[in-house]
Write an enzyme that holds these catalytic residues in place. Structure first.
Site, PDB file in Angstrom:
ATOM      1  N   ASP A   1     -23.834  -3.649   7.712  1.00  0.00           N
ATOM      2  CA  ASP A   1     -22.429  -4.036   7.632  1.00  0.00           C
ATOM      3  C   ASP A   1     -22.310  -5.553   7.703  1.00  0.00           C
ATOM      4  O   ASP A   1     -23.119  -6.258   7.107  1.00  0.00           O
ATOM      5  CB  ASP A   1     -21.656  -3.353   8.775  1.00  0.00           C
TER       6      ASP A   1
ATOM      7  N   SER B   1     -14.356   3.802   6.573  1.00  0.00           N
ATOM      8  CA  SER B   1     -15.271   2.949   7.339  1.00  0.00           C
ATOM      9  C   SER B   1     -15.218   3.289   8.816  1.00  0.00           C
ATOM     10  O   SER B   1     -16.219   3.174   9.531  1.00  0.00           O
ATOM     11  CB  SER B   1     -14.896   1.474   7.171  1.00  0.00           C
TER      12      SER B   1
ATOM     13  N   HIS C   1     -15.821  -6.225  10.871  1.00  0.00           N
ATOM     14  CA  HIS C   1     -15.967  -4.852  10.397  1.00  0.00           C
ATOM     15  C   HIS C   1     -17.174  -4.159  11.032  1.00  0.00           C
ATOM     16  O   HIS C   1     -17.078  -3.026  11.536  1.00  0.00           O
ATOM     17  CB  HIS C   1     -16.097  -4.874   8.873  1.00  0.00           C
TER      18      HIS C   1
END
Length: 616
Positions: free
Chosen positions: A287, A493, A323
């Site tokens: 990520d 996600s 994220h």
């Protein structure tokens, strides 16, 4: 020179030779002199070059493997091709680990499209030459109101709506760095609040009456805000008062004390015995990195910065996007006195930094790291626009090495995106639940009509299709963000880390993985893991199987525990996986597989009960 049967001289084009002269590119024409600049032409593109691995058995039928070393040398000797990287096994052990003989690696090179086409042709089906496409995170994306047309106003003298938006908390304290967007009938206006919590937005060709939406996304610690058809003034500041995350009843006292997210409760993590913590399992999160400055993530000590591997391979703990940190919190946040509890806080987590700007070649490199490090489960909350055969070969190689890839289905609201659409991964869709977010937050815009009696709904943004294996909580998911804060985000996600964390618990504690048959790394182990996760799931929402797969996995069942009194015996051959053919529908499966769900799921899934070993 041999003759072409269609007339003229035939030419043999070497894989690394030029095509139609220099690069085969058309030379830009000029009609007159340039004024101190240069004409724009097509730039060279970046490609992934790899030997195509024949399906098992084809080599025996005369399929000859490509002499990749010789090709590599030819490419490096070409003046028109720039080889910028080679991704391959990091050790002799990783080169031999999958037993397929398909570990020659891939090359990354820049060249013209014409050169790439000639190279592909010369490969005669034995060589993959693909654009090294950019990947995207399955971000919590803003879905624009349907009336936005994207038309740019052309009347310079037309109306302009200037609006000052002031963002504060309930005590009036200004909230800096909040993203603010105003939507009208044409292009939206967006900006970020300053230190005083203010931003001025200008909508061209709009009046207060044509403004259709106002969206505010705080940097951290507060709920988002969305108002349809807002009453906007151009004469005075328009104040938006944000709610703190802890104002929601389900998160009362949050940040001052330890808490489970609603998704973890929905999957019954809170009912798991205290010693079930994912010990001995390795998880990789590919990520944007993981901010180890966060109190809940201090235990993450390993990783690999794929983007900067030549200059700063240890930069994985710098997360500019947040994220990866958010995903890491759901998977493995340690249960200290405050903050959230992850699924597997005692697992060994590796943060592989691929964003911003990650490409297929770098994802192949990250998966090579996972093979070398003997990672058990990989979280992939990302996707690309097109299928990549080179990447698929690496996913298969990882699977043969015992690496299980859990992948987000995508947030476009359309068909499942790649690599979630691969038959060699476990694809995860997103669901939400009523009453887990404020009605005036943007999370309410993810609601669709598939709401069941318990408030579960399929998220409007979630991709769907026959490739979806399971669904998981992906709306209003509260988790960690840098440097030491929390945020509630939406997306597949956010759903995927719930299943990744569950997979780690399953590998660490389910009795099957303590036996020799499934303890050994390999395809059989990965497939058994996927079977158990699917078998633990139960139907939620009113959505069809294309939107939820087998349903929402249950933590107690997945680790080999189940409510007292319920018994279930599931054999591996009873669950047909998408990668083995068409996925069996829970409604069409033998009743013995789903007896505990049929006999009393609606009761015991929502009531604290005892647990006992389950016979799989």
């Amino acid at each position: 020179m041999p003759k072409n049967p269609n007339g003229g001289d035939a030419r043999t084009v070497d894989a690394a030779s030029s095509v139609d002269g220099a690069d085969g590119e058309a030379t830009p024409h000029t009609n007159g002199q340039t004024s101190g600049g240069r004409n724009i032409g097509a730039r060279k593109k970046q490609f992934v070059i790899a030997p195509r691995h024949p399906p098992e058995g084809l080599q025996a039928l005369g399929f000859q493997p490509l002499q990749f070393d010789a090709l590599e040398q030819a490419l490096r000797n070409s003046s028109e091709i720039e080889v910028i990287d080679k991704v391959g096994p990091r050790s002799v052990l990783s080169a031999l680990t999958d037993g397929s003989g398909a570990a020659q690696g891939v090359l990354v090179a820049r060249m013209s499209e014409q050169k790439a086409a000639a190279l592909h042709q010369q490969g005669q089906g034995r060589l993959l030459v693909e654009r090294d496409q950019h990947l995207a995170l399955m971000d919590p994306t803003l879905r624009l109101p349907a009336m936005v047309t994207g038309v740019t106003p052309t009347n310079a003298g037309g109306p302009v709506l200037n609006a000052v938006i002031s963002v504060v908390d309930k005590d009036g304290a200004p909230q800096a760095n909040a993203e603010v967007s105003l939507f009208g009938s044409m292009l939206p206006a967006s900006g970020v609040t300053d230190a005083n919590g203010r931003v001025t937005l200008s909508l061209f060709g709009e009046t207060p009456e044509t403004v259709s939406g106002l969206y505010v996304k705080p940097k951290a610690d507060y709920w988002s805000f969305y108002q349809r058809d807002p009453d906007i003034s151009s004469e005075e500041p328009n104040v938006v008062v944000l709610r703190a995350l802890s104002d929601q009843p389900a998160l009362a006292g949050f940040q001052r004390q330890r808490a489970y997210g609603w998704g973890q409760k929905a999957m019954r993590l809170d009912q798991l015995p205290g010693n079930y913590r994912g010990q001995g399992v390795k998880i990789a999160i590919i990520d944007s990195g993981a901010a180890t400055t966060h109190d809940n993530l201090h235990d993450i000590r390993a990783g690999f910065d794929v983007l900067n591997k030549k200059t700063n391979p240890d930069g994985w703990n710098q997360d500019t996007l947040g994220h990866g940190t958010h995903c890491a919190g759901v998977i493995a946040a340690v249960d200290i006195a405050s903050g959230i509890r992850g699924f597997a806080p005692d697992a060994e987590v590796h943060a592989c930094k691929l964003f911003p700007g990650g490409q297929v070649s770098q994802l192949i490199d990250a998966l090579e790291y996972c093979i070398d490090q003997q990672i058990d489960v990989v979280n992939l909350s990302l996707g690309g626009a097109e299928v990549s055969e080179a990447l698929e070969q690496q996913i298969i190689r990882a699977r043969r090495a015992g690496v299980a890839c859990i992948v987000a289905a995508g947030n476009s609201g359309g068909p499942v995106q790649y690599p979630a659409s691969s038959p060699n991964v476990l694809a995860v869709a997103a669901i939400g639940k009523l009453d887990e977010f404020p009605a005036d937050s943007y999370h309410a815009q993810t609601l669709d009509s598939n709401v069941d009696a318990y408030g579960y709904f399929t998220a409007k943004f979630s991709c769907f299709g026959p490739q979806v294996s399971v669904c998981a909580p992906g709306v209003a998911i509260t988790s960690c963000v840098p440097p030491n804060n929390y945020a509630a985000w939406d997306g597949t996600s956010m759903a995927t880390p719930h299943v990744t964390g569950l997979a780690a618990l399953c590998l660490a504690h389910h009795p099957d993985f303590q036996t020799q048959q499934y303890k050994a790394r390999g395809t059989e182990r990965v497939e058994r893991l996927f079977q158990i996760i699917r078998a633990s799931a139960h139907k939620v929402s009113l959505g069809d199987q294309s939107r939820i797969g087998f349903g929402l996995p249950d933590t107690l069942l997945a680790v080999g525990l189940h409510p007292a009194g319920a018994r279930v015996a599931i054999q591996p051959q009873q669950l047909v996986s998408p990668m083995m053919g068409s996925m069996m529908s829970p409604m069409s499966a033998p009743a013995s597989i789903y007896d505990p769900f049929i006999l009393g799921a609606m009761q015991y899934y929502r009531q604290p009960m005892g647990y006992a070993p389950i016979a799989w």
